[in-house]
Design a protein around this motif. Structure first.
Motif, PDB file in Angstrom:
ATOM      1  N   ASN A 170     -15.188 -38.135   0.857  1.00 26.02           N
ATOM      2  CA  ASN A 170     -14.687 -37.709  -0.456  1.00 26.02           C
ATOM      3  C   ASN A 170     -15.634 -38.240  -1.533  1.00 26.02           C
ATOM      4  O   ASN A 170     -15.294 -39.132  -2.313  1.00 26.02           O
ATOM      5  CB  ASN A 170     -13.273 -38.243  -0.685  1.00 26.02           C
ATOM      6  N   ALA A 171     -16.829 -37.694  -1.520  1.00 27.36           N
ATOM      7  CA  ALA A 171     -17.883 -38.196  -2.396  1.00 27.36           C
ATOM      8  C   ALA A 171     -17.563 -37.925  -3.863  1.00 27.36           C
ATOM      9  O   ALA A 171     -16.874 -36.964  -4.212  1.00 27.36           O
ATOM     10  CB  ALA A 171     -19.222 -37.573  -2.019  1.00 27.36           C
ATOM     11  N   ILE A 172     -18.075 -38.787  -4.714  1.00 29.32           N
ATOM     12  CA  ILE A 172     -17.745 -38.789  -6.132  1.00 29.32           C
ATOM     13  C   ILE A 172     -18.998 -38.525  -6.969  1.00 29.32           C
ATOM     14  O   ILE A 172     -20.083 -39.017  -6.660  1.00 29.32           O
ATOM     15  CB  ILE A 172     -17.161 -40.155  -6.544  1.00 29.32           C
ATOM     16  N   ASP A 173     -18.815 -37.742  -8.032  1.00 29.68           N
ATOM     17  CA  ASP A 173     -19.851 -37.619  -9.055  1.00 29.68           C
ATOM     18  C   ASP A 173     -19.729 -38.862  -9.932  1.00 29.68           C
ATOM     19  O   ASP A 173     -18.841 -38.955 -10.784  1.00 29.68           O
ATOM     20  CB  ASP A 173     -19.628 -36.340  -9.872  1.00 29.68           C
ATOM     21  N   LEU A 174     -20.594 -39.818  -9.698  1.00 25.62           N
ATOM     22  CA  LEU A 174     -20.449 -41.129 -10.333  1.00 25.62           C
ATOM     23  C   LEU A 174     -20.441 -41.046 -11.855  1.00 25.62           C
ATOM     24  O   LEU A 174     -19.706 -41.794 -12.517  1.00 25.62           O
ATOM     25  CB  LEU A 174     -21.573 -42.058  -9.856  1.00 25.62           C
TER      26      LEU A 174
END
Length: 371
Positions: A170-174
């Protein structure tokens, strides 16, 4: 153009919706395009942005309310449009309904992905039974088996399928949920909590997210920190129950219901601590976003996957310790609250595979590879 028919967007801007939008924003849309099949005729979360990014939003009737119309509209759409898609990507928290995969197979979509986003049953007993039945059938209709965590995979799939499961982080746009001093000041002023100790929670107001327990924690916390407030960001079926319970506990003045908000990064910036007492989670995007924002997090132990902890500011605590013990822990943390710096956040998330700029390239390859 490689076209993917995506199921998983609902009216509620929850974790699955946030996950799909994060990847859709970053994917190479000159090569891969998403269209979104939605089980409602009402507007869905992020619909305007989905369309602005080039995706079609297809509405069909809700199965629970209009089952015959739902079946007719699903079949009619697939019969007419299935040949336009190279893949269908079904994002769900339960296997109670696998109609989309069945229809995709019947009408010839070659790559059929089922993606698990939860690790326990959050539905009624009937849907729980359907989930168990469909666990034994899913291999007949799906070609690819994805999950957001190992826990989510083990709940969704039989042992013989586990070796085939691909974990999609569940990768995040930091940058979208990074800390902002300006937003912090604005939101705290908006709610008149400039000098308050703000404990925050983001998520659907639902028994899974355990906001009832959060209220019990606040009952004890305000005795230790009179300035403490709990800000609940989201909406859901438990909202009225929660408001009534806050009144019964005589803490209604310490609880803020914000409703659904689009700028999650801003609200996270306004918090001093993130409270995450869920009863179960597939992984927990809200907990990831809180860490990106640098927030100290206190989270339920043993039910939320341990791989969710990416920074030293993330702390586990057992639900069975009780609300008063949680309040004591929060009071202790309040004396040493420091946000994780952005450089450390980026390093931790990239190393663990939760940086969207890296992970989206992997997703593209998974779509394009042959079965």
């Amino acid at each position: 153009m490689y076209k993917v028919l995506v199921f998983g967007i609902t009216e509620n801007p929850g974790g699955v919706e946030s996950f799909l939008l994060s990847y859709y924003r970053k994917i190479d849309r000159t090569k891969i395009q998403f269209d979104f099949l939605c089980n409602t005729h009402a507007r869905v979360a992020y619909e305007d942005e989905l369309k602005a990014l080039g995706g079609k939003v297809i509405h069909i009737a809700m199965r629970s309310k209009e089952p015959l119309k739902y079946r007719w509209e699903l079949s009619d759409f697939m019969k007419e449009h299935a040949t336009e898609y190279q893949a269908v990507w079904v994002n769900v928290c339960s296997l109670a309904n696998i109609d989309y995969l069945k229809a995709a197979k019947k009408y010839g979509i070659p790559k059929r992905i089922i993606h698990s986003h939860n690790s326990q049953n959050m539905d009624n007993q009937f849907r729980k039974i359907l989930h168990k039945i469909n666990r034994g059938k899913i291999n007949t209709y799906a070609t690819d088996f994805w999950a957001c965590s190992n826990d989510a995979a083990e709940w969704f799939y039989n042992d013989e399928l586990l070796s085939k499961v691909v974990i999609i982080n569940n990768a995040i746009d930091l940058s979208r949920v990074a800390f902002s001093e300006e937003k912090r000041d604005y939101i705290r002023k908006q709610y008149h909590v400039e000098e308050k100790f703000v404990v925050g929670n983001v998520g659907r107001l639902h028994f899974q997210k355990n906001q009832m327990f959060a209220l019990k924690i606040m009952q004890h916390l305000v005795k230790k920190i009179p300035s403490a407030v709990l800000m609940l960001v989201g909406q859901g079926e438990d909202e009225q129950k929660l408001k009534k319970r806050a009144e019964e506990l005589h803490i209604e003045s310490n609880i803020i219901f914000t409703g659904v908000q689009s700028d999650i990064g801003g609200y996270l910036s306004a918090f001093d601590l993130f409270l995450f007492p869920s009863k179960f989670e597939g992984l927990g995007i809200a907990g990831l976003e809180a860490q990106v924002n640098g927030l100290p997090v206190i989270s339920s132990y043993g039910v939320i996957p341990e791989e969710l902890k990416l920074t030293d500011n993330f702390h586990f605590k057992k639900l069975e310790d009780g609300a008063e013990s949680w309040a004591e822990a929060i009071a202790d943390y309040s004396h040493q609250l420091n946000r994780t710096d952005p450089e450390t956040v980026e390093k931790c998330f990239t190393k663990a595979g939760f940086n969207i700029d890296i992970e989206v390239r992997r997703l593209e390859k998974l779509f394009m590879e042959k079965e």
